[in-house]
Design a protein around this motif. Sequence first.
Motif, mmCIF file in Angstrom:
data_model
loop_
_atom_site.group_PDB
_atom_site.id
_atom_site.type_symbol
_atom_site.label_atom_id
_atom_site.label_comp_id
_atom_site.label_asym_id
_atom_site.label_seq_id
_atom_site.Cartn_x
_atom_site.Cartn_y
_atom_site.Cartn_z
ATOM 1 N N ALA B 17 0.834 -1.204 0.000
ATOM 2 C CA ALA B 17 0.000 0.000 0.000
ATOM 3 C C ALA B 17 0.870 1.255 0.000
ATOM 4 O O ALA B 17 0.551 2.245 -0.668
ATOM 5 C CB ALA B 17 -0.911 -0.008 1.228
ATOM 6 N N LEU B 18 1.967 1.220 0.721
ATOM 7 C CA LEU B 18 2.850 2.390 0.760
ATOM 8 C C LEU B 18 3.474 2.623 -0.612
ATOM 9 O O LEU B 18 3.604 3.771 -1.048
ATOM 10 C CB LEU B 18 3.948 2.170 1.807
ATOM 11 C CG LEU B 18 3.477 2.167 3.266
ATOM 12 C CD1 LEU B 18 4.590 1.675 4.182
ATOM 13 C CD2 LEU B 18 2.990 3.534 3.695
ATOM 14 N N VAL B 36 9.808 4.518 -0.345
ATOM 15 C CA VAL B 36 9.283 3.665 0.720
ATOM 16 C C VAL B 36 10.434 3.038 1.497
ATOM 17 O O VAL B 36 10.416 2.994 2.737
ATOM 18 C CB VAL B 36 8.349 2.589 0.134
ATOM 19 C CG1 VAL B 36 7.951 1.583 1.212
ATOM 20 C CG2 VAL B 36 7.121 3.238 -0.465
ATOM 21 N N GLN B 37 11.451 2.576 0.795
ATOM 22 C CA GLN B 37 12.603 1.990 1.483
ATOM 23 C C GLN B 37 13.269 3.019 2.386
ATOM 24 O O GLN B 37 13.664 2.704 3.513
ATOM 25 C CB GLN B 37 13.625 1.474 0.463
ATOM 26 C CG GLN B 37 13.216 0.207 -0.256
ATOM 27 C CD GLN B 37 14.255 -0.215 -1.264
ATOM 28 O OE1 GLN B 37 15.423 0.153 -1.167
ATOM 29 N NE2 GLN B 37 13.858 -0.989 -2.252
ATOM 30 N N ALA B 41 13.571 2.691 6.300
ATOM 31 C CA ALA B 41 14.914 2.672 6.885
ATOM 32 C C ALA B 41 15.030 3.718 7.998
ATOM 33 O O ALA B 41 15.664 3.488 9.030
ATOM 34 C CB ALA B 41 15.969 2.934 5.808
ATOM 35 N N LYS B 42 14.370 4.868 7.773
ATOM 36 C CA LYS B 42 14.410 5.899 8.812
ATOM 37 C C LYS B 42 13.611 5.462 10.034
ATOM 38 O O LYS B 42 13.872 5.922 11.143
ATOM 39 C CB LYS B 42 13.827 7.206 8.265
ATOM 40 C CG LYS B 42 14.728 7.912 7.259
ATOM 41 C CD LYS B 42 14.057 9.185 6.746
ATOM 42 C CE LYS B 42 14.940 9.910 5.756
ATOM 43 N NZ LYS B 42 14.313 11.124 5.232
ATOM 44 N N MET B 64 7.456 9.286 5.138
ATOM 45 C CA MET B 64 7.488 9.176 3.678
ATOM 46 C C MET B 64 7.141 10.511 3.026
ATOM 47 O O MET B 64 7.834 10.960 2.102
ATOM 48 C CB MET B 64 6.475 8.103 3.244
ATOM 49 C CG MET B 64 6.613 7.662 1.799
ATOM 50 S SD MET B 64 5.656 6.172 1.472
ATOM 51 C CE MET B 64 4.102 6.854 0.947
ATOM 52 N N LEU B 65 6.098 11.168 3.527
ATOM 53 C CA LEU B 65 5.701 12.449 2.941
ATOM 54 C C LEU B 65 6.764 13.509 3.186
ATOM 55 O O LEU B 65 7.083 14.305 2.301
ATOM 56 C CB LEU B 65 4.363 12.906 3.525
ATOM 57 C CG LEU B 65 3.110 12.554 2.745
ATOM 58 C CD1 LEU B 65 3.113 13.228 1.387
ATOM 59 C CD2 LEU B 65 2.923 11.075 2.572
ATOM 60 N N SER B 66 7.315 13.505 4.371
ATOM 61 C CA SER B 66 8.343 14.494 4.684
ATOM 62 C C SER B 66 9.571 14.268 3.799
ATOM 63 O O SER B 66 10.172 15.220 3.282
ATOM 64 C CB SER B 66 8.655 14.374 6.175
ATOM 65 O OG SER B 66 9.964 14.691 6.423
#
Lengths: 368, 173
Positions: B17-18, B36-37, B41-42, B64-66
């Motif tokens: 979904a991401l 996404v990775q 990872a973060k 992800m958005l940031s």
Amino acid sequence: MTGVEKRLTELLHSAAPASGAVSVEDVARRVRHRRTVRWSVAGSAATVAAVAVAVSLIGASGGGQSSRLATGPSVDLTGAVPWIDAPAQPYRPPTVSPPAPPATDARPCTADDVAASFAGRDGAGGHLIIDVRFRNTSQSTCVLNGYPHVTATEPGLPDVTGTNGSFFPSAGTANMTPGQDTFLGLETDTYCTARPGGGGGGPPYHHIDIVLPGGGTVSLDRHADGFDVTCGLHLTKFFVPPPEQPQPHDPLSDLQASLETPPSVSAGSTLIYVADLSNPTDQPISLDPCPGYIESASAPTPVKESYALNCAPVGAIAATRTIRFEMRMHIPANTPAGPLTIHWALHAPSVTASATVNVAATPTSAQS
Amino acid sequence: MHEPEGFREFVGARSGALVRSAWLLTGDEAEAEDLVQTALAKTWSRWSGVVRQDAPEAYVRRVMLSTFLTWRRRRWRGELSVAAVPERPDRRDAFAGVDLRPSVQAALRGLPPRQRAVIVLRFFDDLTEAQTADVLGCSVGTVKSQSAKALAKLRECQRLRGTWDEEVGRDGG
């Protein structure tokens, strides 16, 4: 949710890919990479050793494998630009300035200047648009600009006047030299307050009169199907299709790539190979901004990594010269013995190369 | 460094979904996976705290958005256009064959990054205005205005010409 929002939701769900996922192994590699970059910035010999220890402790799957750093036979790296473990920067293709808007200062076309015919049709969701083509048949340049006055007529039925403004956006207009075309969109709709249930079936109007801004009337008959104007007749402005923008040439795309690989590599070890970038042109090709590259191999545990090229020592590839770049790729331990094809692509159009290397079987005794 | 507990299950259940959301944001398969990775990872080292908040996906989406907005601010203007890419590992090509994809891709690319993010969160991920504001770290009012501007732009987009519902045409719905 409004109609627009519902439709947008449908569009997004139908356009988004059906599937796609990442693996924990992909993420773990990314975590390692982030830590390696941070440690490399610290810049001490002890830090480099710590990186080596950390990488040896972090297994791709099933626990640490110190053989990750073990390398098989490599190619001759004499004169090759050393490999760097740095993330690729996003690719930025060359840009072109948008073209100047076309001139629209010619004299207005009259009905005597043009020949009109129906062109294509388009539509969805209850909106239908039929285009009229106006071809300049005169001996001089003229322009069709703004909205004409349009009337749809049918014997025994009241005339219907076109209203300015269509659901369908249109491009701008332009001066029309002899032989060139300008278009007008005529839109009809299935749904409106006069016919809330939709369904069409209104009496067709077969005759259209178009009074041009420059004077004169152009008349057209649509014998086959006519116009269902129950929901009105809506007009676009006169328009010409926008010219195709030429794609800017990226000099990087002139580079040619080839790979030098050792005859064999052990599964679970790091393949060291060379990517040759050749400049066949008579001009230097700059590596600023520094492009990245992608390397991959179709192994049972897929390999796909992206890194920055080490551009700092090079700057540009001189005309007719070739620069060799050291490359590294980890070969997963579960890669079966036999030929393995590796692929390499610069982050630039059409600069790719492939090569095959033989994967040697991993010795059956465990290595720690 | 050990894999955080529960992380694999989360990635297995939700990365698809991401990636779909990331594709709508970036318009590019490779960049979507990259995004996404990077976000996961973060999140890796913070996972135990994230799970305790009981909304790990919201956290990952925020990251992800940031990350996406940061990448855009760092002068990403081009699209990676490679005529031939290295052969992908053997998997079904799930990204091909949908007619609307090019039009939707082009339309979304025409939106500024923040408007694109609002559209994806609100109308693909089905978040409320408040949830969207939380993910983006802005006010609900900003979400509303960005959404309205984005919808207006999308309705005018030539590539989506003819695809809107009939309710759109006259009442500007």
